[in-house]
Design an enzyme around this catalytic site. Sequence first.
Site, PDB file in Angstrom:
ATOM      1  N   ASP A 293      25.397   0.406  -3.944  1.00  0.00           N
ATOM      2  CA  ASP A 293      25.697  -0.965  -3.494  1.00  0.00           C
ATOM      3  C   ASP A 293      25.328  -1.976  -4.582  1.00  0.00           C
ATOM      4  O   ASP A 293      24.323  -2.655  -4.488  1.00  0.00           O
ATOM      5  CB  ASP A 293      24.918  -1.253  -2.210  1.00  0.00           C
TER       6      ASP A 293
ATOM      7  N   ASP B 278      25.282  -7.969  -8.119  1.00  0.00           N
ATOM      8  CA  ASP B 278      23.906  -8.230  -7.707  1.00  0.00           C
ATOM      9  C   ASP B 278      23.410  -7.153  -6.746  1.00  0.00           C
ATOM     10  O   ASP B 278      24.192  -6.390  -6.171  1.00  0.00           O
ATOM     11  CB  ASP B 278      23.775  -9.610  -7.065  1.00  0.00           C
TER      12      ASP B 278
ATOM     13  N   HIS C 141      30.568  -6.388  -6.530  1.00  0.00           N
ATOM     14  CA  HIS C 141      29.546  -7.392  -6.847  1.00  0.00           C
ATOM     15  C   HIS C 141      28.489  -6.782  -7.761  1.00  0.00           C
ATOM     16  O   HIS C 141      28.200  -5.579  -7.685  1.00  0.00           O
ATOM     17  CB  HIS C 141      28.921  -7.985  -5.585  1.00  0.00           C
TER      18      HIS C 141
ATOM     19  N   GLU D 185      26.812 -11.857  -4.085  1.00  0.00           N
ATOM     20  CA  GLU D 185      27.360 -11.359  -2.818  1.00  0.00           C
ATOM     21  C   GLU D 185      26.258 -11.124  -1.794  1.00  0.00           C
ATOM     22  O   GLU D 185      26.460 -11.332  -0.593  1.00  0.00           O
ATOM     23  CB  GLU D 185      28.144 -10.065  -3.072  1.00  0.00           C
ATOM     24  N   GLU D 186      25.093 -10.698  -2.257  1.00  0.00           N
ATOM     25  CA  GLU D 186      24.019 -10.360  -1.338  1.00  0.00           C
ATOM     26  C   GLU D 186      23.284 -11.584  -0.794  1.00  0.00           C
ATOM     27  O   GLU D 186      22.404 -11.437   0.061  1.00  0.00           O
ATOM     28  CB  GLU D 186      23.001  -9.433  -2.039  1.00  0.00           C
TER      29      GLU D 186
ATOM     30  N   GLU E  97      32.844  -1.360  -1.906  1.00  0.00           N
ATOM     31  CA  GLU E  97      31.607  -1.239  -1.130  1.00  0.00           C
ATOM     32  C   GLU E  97      31.476   0.189  -0.606  1.00  0.00           C
ATOM     33  O   GLU E  97      32.471   0.881  -0.376  1.00  0.00           O
ATOM     34  CB  GLU E  97      31.622  -2.214   0.049  1.00  0.00           C
TER      35      GLU E  97
ATOM     36  N   HIS F 249      20.534  -1.200   0.740  1.00  0.00           N
ATOM     37  CA  HIS F 249      19.430  -2.069   1.173  1.00  0.00           C
ATOM     38  C   HIS F 249      18.207  -1.258   1.616  1.00  0.00           C
ATOM     39  O   HIS F 249      17.350  -1.768   2.328  1.00  0.00           O
ATOM     40  CB  HIS F 249      19.863  -3.007   2.316  1.00  0.00           C
TER      41      HIS F 249
END
Length: 418
Positions: free
Chosen positions: A111, A81, A79, A143-144, A168, A355
């Site tokens: 990520d 984003d 992903h 995705e997030e 991932e 994150h």
Amino acid sequence: MNTPPPLITMMSQLIASPSISSSQASWDQSNKKVIELLENWLSSLGFSCEVMAIPNRPNNVNLIATIGQGEGGLVLSGHTDTVPYDQDRWQSDPFRLEERDNKLYGLGSCDMKGFFAVVIDTLRDMDLTQLKEPLIILATADEESSMSGARALVSQQKIKARYAVIGEPTLLKPIYAHKGIMMERIQIKGQSGHSSNPSLGNNAMDAMHMVMSELMTFRQQLKKKYRDANFVIEYPTMNFGCIHGGDSANRICGKCELDFDLRALPGMSNQSLIEEIQAILPKIEEITGTTIEMRSLFEDIPSFLTSTDSDILKTCEALTQQTGDSVAFCTEGPFLNQLGIETLILGPGSIDQAHQPNEFMALDQIKPMQHILRGLVHRYCLQTVYKTQPNTNSSSINKHHEQTKIDPFNNIDEEDRA
């Protein structure tokens, strides 16, 4: 068209292109600049690139880059984003790649923008003119947040392939399963009034107490009924995450809201769980004289499971020398499985850094990941792996197809065998 720049430069440019996705409009951004970079680099390597529009998301797109022909082959997916960030908790600029202590810091470094740079840097040194099956690089949006990019792929049946690896951050450990997730809100409307006389209103907070008691009973029932020893937390979980109600101690509470999540094991139906919870509410409405509504905070994500007999898992276990495992976090894996693609989650970096402020990818993750990527491309794109045609019906995901027995390390350089 220029060839891709060095790996670190690619990572720098990807991270310098903000692409936050969020349910909050103040944070939400387009991913088009990231897609443009990837499209340019992959096109220079001979890939045919399709930029795919996403319904109701005019500023966000997917990229499907394909080289080679056939109905099988391999998807390398990620992903584009990132999550939002806490500016005051970063030791460096989140949008400027910084190397220190043998780590590459930046928002999206692990990520998972860094994965794309590792993939492209690996492919530039491979002969992609002799592919027997296609190689697809998939870059998704959102995705997030809503996973709208992956959902659009399923609704439009855009990709046909036999195997996929989503990069991932797993510390290079093959992951074949994760729980699903749903996030729900229960809203209770009662009647406010003077607290000196309870008969003047209907207390929404009292009704919520009854709802939570019923949900806790339901949670215990799920824990007793469903178990999967493949997970560290081997039962479904329900978390009460946020509650709001009332405005003053001397007023009857007229409105109360509860937000909770439920994480189901593979094999459990999110929709069935929602229906079971909804069936609890009418009786409480009748007893309390309130109105109770339940709605999803966002569209649920199914659980993910690829068979432990699947060739992609066995190949990745051989390449990594690690046994497959399950994780608690969610990915786009279930959506690729819905397309009939046997999918595995495996990538550089750790989810512990995702994150978080000062997100990083350790430098020692890059070469081992490139070794894995070369092995995957050799096995699924440069060799004829299977005899039967791939089946894109999602019911076929966990069936063991007739396959030729091929050493995944065959034709790999001696350096990569080490």
